[in-house]
Design a protein around this motif. Structure first.
Motif, PDB file in Angstrom:
ATOM      1  N   UNK A 191      -2.361 -13.777   0.148  1.00 44.42           N
ATOM      2  CA  UNK A 191      -1.445 -12.982   0.966  1.00 44.42           C
ATOM      3  C   UNK A 191      -2.207 -11.911   1.745  1.00 44.42           C
ATOM      4  N   UNK A 192      -3.153 -11.270   1.073  1.00 47.93           N
ATOM      5  CA  UNK A 192      -3.957 -10.212   1.711  1.00 47.93           C
ATOM      6  C   UNK A 192      -4.743 -10.799   2.887  1.00 47.93           C
ATOM      7  N   UNK A 194      -4.099 -13.645   4.576  1.00 46.88           N
ATOM      8  CA  UNK A 194      -3.215 -14.150   5.650  1.00 46.88           C
ATOM      9  C   UNK A 194      -2.679 -12.997   6.500  1.00 46.88           C
ATOM     10  N   UNK A 195      -2.388 -11.850   5.843  1.00 46.01           N
ATOM     11  CA  UNK A 195      -1.864 -10.714   6.605  1.00 46.01           C
ATOM     12  C   UNK A 195      -2.904 -10.142   7.559  1.00 46.01           C
ATOM     13  N   UNK A 196      -4.179 -10.221   7.186  1.00 47.26           N
ATOM     14  CA  UNK A 196      -5.225  -9.521   7.949  1.00 47.26           C
ATOM     15  C   UNK A 196      -6.240 -10.458   8.606  1.00 47.26           C
TER      16      UNK A 196
ATOM     17  N   UNK B 192       0.517  -5.520  -0.292  1.00 49.91           N
ATOM     18  CA  UNK B 192       1.332  -6.577  -0.905  1.00 49.91           C
ATOM     19  C   UNK B 192       2.797  -6.150  -0.918  1.00 49.91           C
ATOM     20  N   UNK B 195       4.350  -6.011   2.684  1.00 50.22           N
ATOM     21  CA  UNK B 195       4.609  -7.340   3.262  1.00 50.22           C
ATOM     22  C   UNK B 195       5.875  -7.961   2.681  1.00 50.22           C
ATOM     23  N   UNK B 196       6.173  -7.656   1.427  1.00 52.63           N
ATOM     24  CA  UNK B 196       7.259  -8.365   0.725  1.00 52.63           C
ATOM     25  C   UNK B 196       8.425  -7.470   0.333  1.00 52.63           C
TER      26      UNK B 196
END
Lengths: 241, 241
Positions: A191-192, A194-196, B192, B195-196
């Motif tokens: 997730x980290x 993909x976000x950045x 995290x 984002x969620x």
């Protein structure tokens, strides 16, 4: 197929039967990947400066000594821990003995694994593909990503790289229609990333280790180490040597 | 002002002079917060079932025994580890002796801290405010968020809650114009959470511990524990008792 991430050397558990990928983006695993890509015959990671010096004596001057303490080159060593120093003209056919603060410890911490690969942003896709092949042919079918971290702490640069490799593994596995099982930290690292993914340098600029390297004048190293998939060489650590 | 996050009990270092917030969302710190909010006189966390039984004997039946092993109620105990069991009518004026797999261990692991607060989604803003007051009046000016994790592993639910509390701390500090320094993991947990934040349950559904609780029929507990800022009670752990 399981994918798990360990945040630091100290958090690593028994990896028997698993395929480990050791990650120390800034800078040990980027150095090892670059040195081998540029023609080094082998890179021998050792935990201490003493062991590095003893091993160099056994090589009777036919090995280069590389590494750092406190991010700077060790006095008397041939090379520091900047991947930009590990150029083709120096590496060709040479053995390199390397000791660094976090990366070589992470390799040692992974020694219970069936296979140990060296990963970084530079070879992320290649290391994911190779790990997948190893894992699918082993009984446990598990890839364990071991982040070196910085002095025992979770490090954003290693976590983001783990996230990229997890993402690459997941996409490769999905193509084979076998849904993988991610550990909580594997999910969070992905997730980290993909976000950045569109501005990794902005993300990594929040890392304590980034600030230290920047203050020491290593910005070119950081830019180099954050390049994705520019090298298809995947170092394999041989426990028997 | 420094903000740091520890991913598991085992990763906690010396917290001398720091203000610790212990987090075990599913479910120990949600239980402790709920029990005290519902009128319990005190909650005494103890690491083992034996210690819980010995302490209950000292209370001569005037304390309730609560806790779990393997997520289920311990045989002979009054209460399990579901916050929904800790109702007003049972709690009023009662002492509760609690032993759980991860949460009570995380409290013990934080004992070197100057102050130890109990945090969860239920009291996130309140615990952030109280921690900030304690930290700003101490010499180190550091808040350490200690995630219990699950059986020694990083847990998504605790990490997301840590992220919410980090975010709350940062916003409170920014109002005071003192920029805080986040550890790498504090930064990652905040990312995290941000984002969620609009669908925490979807995020937490990727946690190994979530799946275990769901299979055991504890979905109502999960929904309860993921409510944000519904309780303004902040439990403080007293090491001297």
């Amino acid at each position: 197929m399981q994918i798990e991430v360990y945040p630091t050397c100290d958090s690593v558990k028994d990896l028997s039967g698993k395929t480990a990928i050791v990650i120390d983006v800034l800078r040990a695993t980027s150095v090892i990947t670059t040195a081998l890509f540029n023609g080094a015959e082998r890179v021998i990671p050792v935990p201490s400066v003493d062991e590095a010096l003893n091993l160099a004596r056994e090589f009777k001057g036919n090995a280069l000594l590389g590494g750092e303490r406190g991010a700077v080159k060790i006095p008397g060593f041939d090379l520091g821990n900047s991947p930009l120093e590990y150029k083709k003209e120096l590496m060709a056919g040479k053995a390199v003995i390397l000791t660094t603060s976090n990366g070589t410890r992470a390799i040692k911490a992974s020694e219970s694994a069936e296979h140990i690969l060296i990963g970084c942003f530079l070879n992320a896709s290649a290391v994911a593909e190779k790990a997948l092949r190893f894992a699918l042919s082993s009984e446990t079918s598990c890839v364990a990503l071991v982040c070196a971290g910085t002095l025992g702490e979770f490090s954003l640069d290693d976590a983001a790289c783990a996230g990229l490799i997890v993402d690459s593994l997941v996409r490769n596995i999905e193509r084979k229609k076998e849904p993988p099982e991610l550990s909580d930290l594997a999910f969070a690292c992905r997730e980290l990333y993909l976000k950045h993914q569109d501005d990794l340098k902005a993300l990594i600029s929040h890392a304590a280790h980034y600030k230290k390297l920047l203050n020491l004048g290593f910005e070119r190293d950081i830019d180099y180490c954050l390049q994705q998939d520019v090298i298809d060489c995947v170092p394999v650590y041989d426990k028997k040597l």
